[in-house]
Write a protein that holds these residues in place. Structure first.
Motif, short mmCIF file in Angstrom:
data_model
loop_
_atom_site.label_atom_id
_atom_site.label_comp_id
_atom_site.label_asym_id
_atom_site.label_seq_id
_atom_site.Cartn_x
_atom_site.Cartn_y
_atom_site.Cartn_z
N GLU A 1 0.84 -1.20 0.00
CA GLU A 1 0.00 0.00 0.00
C GLU A 1 0.88 1.25 0.00
O GLU A 1 0.61 2.22 -0.72
CB GLU A 1 -0.93 0.01 1.22
N ASN A 2 1.95 1.22 0.79
CA ASN A 2 2.89 2.34 0.78
C ASN A 2 3.62 2.45 -0.56
O ASN A 2 3.89 3.56 -1.03
CB ASN A 2 3.91 2.18 1.91
N VAL A 3 3.94 1.31 -1.15
CA VAL A 3 4.57 1.32 -2.48
C VAL A 3 3.64 1.98 -3.49
O VAL A 3 4.06 2.80 -4.32
CB VAL A 3 4.93 -0.11 -2.93
N ARG A 4 2.35 1.62 -3.43
CA ARG A 4 1.38 2.22 -4.36
C ARG A 4 1.34 3.74 -4.21
O ARG A 4 1.35 4.47 -5.19
CB ARG A 4 -0.01 1.63 -4.09
N GLN A 5 1.35 4.23 -2.97
CA GLN A 5 1.35 5.67 -2.74
C GLN A 5 2.62 6.31 -3.28
O GLN A 5 2.59 7.38 -3.88
CB GLN A 5 1.21 5.96 -1.24
N ALA A 6 3.76 5.64 -3.06
CA ALA A 6 5.03 6.17 -3.54
C ALA A 6 5.05 6.27 -5.06
O ALA A 6 5.54 7.26 -5.63
CB ALA A 6 6.19 5.28 -3.06
N MET A 7 4.50 5.28 -5.74
CA MET A 7 4.45 5.32 -7.20
C MET A 7 3.53 6.45 -7.68
O MET A 7 3.79 7.09 -8.70
CB MET A 7 3.98 3.97 -7.76
N TYR B 1 10.77 0.29 -7.15
CA TYR B 1 10.93 -0.18 -5.78
C TYR B 1 11.69 -1.50 -5.82
O TYR B 1 11.68 -2.21 -6.80
CB TYR B 1 9.58 -0.35 -5.08
N ILE B 2 12.38 -1.78 -4.71
CA ILE B 2 13.16 -3.02 -4.59
C ILE B 2 12.80 -3.69 -3.27
O ILE B 2 12.77 -3.04 -2.22
CB ILE B 2 14.68 -2.73 -4.62
N LEU B 3 12.48 -4.98 -3.32
CA LEU B 3 12.19 -5.73 -2.10
C LEU B 3 13.50 -6.00 -1.36
O LEU B 3 14.45 -6.53 -1.94
CB LEU B 3 11.50 -7.04 -2.44
N LYS B 4 13.54 -5.64 -0.09
CA LYS B 4 14.77 -5.82 0.68
C LYS B 4 15.23 -7.27 0.72
O LYS B 4 16.41 -7.58 0.59
CB LYS B 4 14.56 -5.32 2.12
N LEU B 5 14.27 -8.19 0.92
CA LEU B 5 14.63 -9.60 1.10
C LEU B 5 15.23 -10.21 -0.16
O LEU B 5 16.01 -11.16 -0.08
CB LEU B 5 13.40 -10.40 1.54
N SER B 6 14.84 -9.68 -1.32
CA SER B 6 15.36 -10.24 -2.56
C SER B 6 16.36 -9.31 -3.25
O SER B 6 16.69 -9.51 -4.41
CB SER B 6 14.21 -10.57 -3.51
N MET B 7 16.81 -8.28 -2.53
CA MET B 7 17.75 -7.31 -3.12
C MET B 7 19.06 -8.00 -3.47
O MET B 7 19.63 -8.75 -2.68
CB MET B 7 17.99 -6.17 -2.15
N SER B 8 19.53 -7.74 -4.67
CA SER B 8 20.78 -8.35 -5.14
C SER B 8 21.55 -7.33 -5.96
O SER B 8 21.04 -6.26 -6.30
CB SER B 8 20.49 -9.58 -6.00
N VAL B 9 22.78 -7.69 -6.27
CA VAL B 9 23.60 -6.82 -7.12
C VAL B 9 22.90 -6.59 -8.46
O VAL B 9 22.83 -5.48 -8.96
CB VAL B 9 25.00 -7.42 -7.33
N ASN B 10 22.37 -7.66 -9.03
CA ASN B 10 21.74 -7.55 -10.35
C ASN B 10 20.50 -6.65 -10.32
O ASN B 10 20.29 -5.84 -11.23
CB ASN B 10 21.36 -8.93 -10.88
#
Length: 266
Positions: free
Chosen positions: A89-95, A102-111
């Motif tokens: 919901e916060n992501v939707r507001q940010a967009m 946006y990037i999910l912290k748990l799946s954040m990678s170099v790529n």
């Protein structure tokens, strides 16, 4: 190099983002770090970055509010939000406020970070090219219509425009103007740009700079006092906005105008 501001209250996450990327190879440099949105907003006001990578959930001021305030104050820095799975919901507001990604912290990678930075780089290059293509001759802001002229047939937007011309030296925000015409904030923001071609805050900046120009030419008031009189409470911010619209600092503008006047009189 494009300047990047990292905003994250968890130090180890901030360090991870900073260290897993070879920023310079992608055309970026980390110019600052902040632990919350309030601290980041002050840093943006002092030296606006090209890109802000911000966590959403933070103390004092969260990432969505930081983005909203940044846009409200007229800064066009790109935003990438760091989020958890439950934050959509916060992501939707940010967009809605114009975040680029946006990037999910748990799946954040170099790529994932590299792909995002490449996308942002392309956006920034295109934006820079557009500004150069649309740039007019330096030395003066684009003149605005007089306050009594009807700029749009939309009654609420016309009411806002008249208010801006009459009260430009006061504390004005998109939120206060939406309350003034009793309409939703996001709707007012979108409608204003559709009807005028500018954001509300950019339009307000132009009114303030127009008034500052008159004071620079016709008075000996110091620059900081002129900025304060036309509604800018921060001297550095006044100079930054003035230069953005005129390609000169207020002091340079005053000197140029007086030199030209003296040359003509001779």
């Amino acid at each position: 190099m494009w300047k990047v501001l990292l905003v994250e209250d968890e130090v180890f996450v901030r360090e991870s983002v900073r260290e897993i990327i070879a920023w310079e190879e992608l055309g970026f440099t980390v110019s600052g770090e902040a632990g919350n949105g309030a601290e980041a907003l002050e840093m943006i006001r002092q030296d606006a970055p090209d890109l802000v990578i911000s966590d959403i959930v933070m103390p004092e001021m969260d990432g969505v509010e930081l983005l909203r305030r940044t846009r409200e104050e007229g800064y066009d820095s790109r935003f990438v939000m760091l989020t958890c799975m439950s934050d959509f919901e916060n992501v939707r507001q940010a967009m809605e406020y114009g975040a680029s990604n946006y990037i999910l912290k748990l799946s954040m990678s170099v790529n994932s970070l590299r792909d995002t930075l490449r996308k942002i780089n392309n956006e920034l290059v295109k934006s820079q090219e557009n500004r150069k293509a649309n740039a007019g001759p330096p030395g003066s802001a684009v003149p605005l219509p007089l306050p009594h002229e009807e700029i749009t047939s939309h009654p609420e937007i016309q009411k806002i425009l008249q208010y801006l011309h009459a009260h430009y030296d006061e504390d004005i925000t998109v939120k206060s103007m939406s309350q003034y015409v009793m309409m939703a904030e996001n709707y007012v923001s979108t409608l204003f740009k559709k009807k005028t071609g500018q954001t509300l805050i950019h339009y307000l900046h132009q009114i303030r700079v127009d008034q500052a120009i008159q004071l620079l030419i016709h008075s000996d008031l110091p620059v900081y006092e002129i900025g304060n009189r036309v509604g800018f409470v921060n001297d550095n911010y006044f100079i930054k906005i003035f230069k953005r619209l005129t390609a000169q600092t207020p002091s340079q503008y005053r000197h140029t105008q007086r030199h030209n006047t003296e040359s003509v009189s001779i």
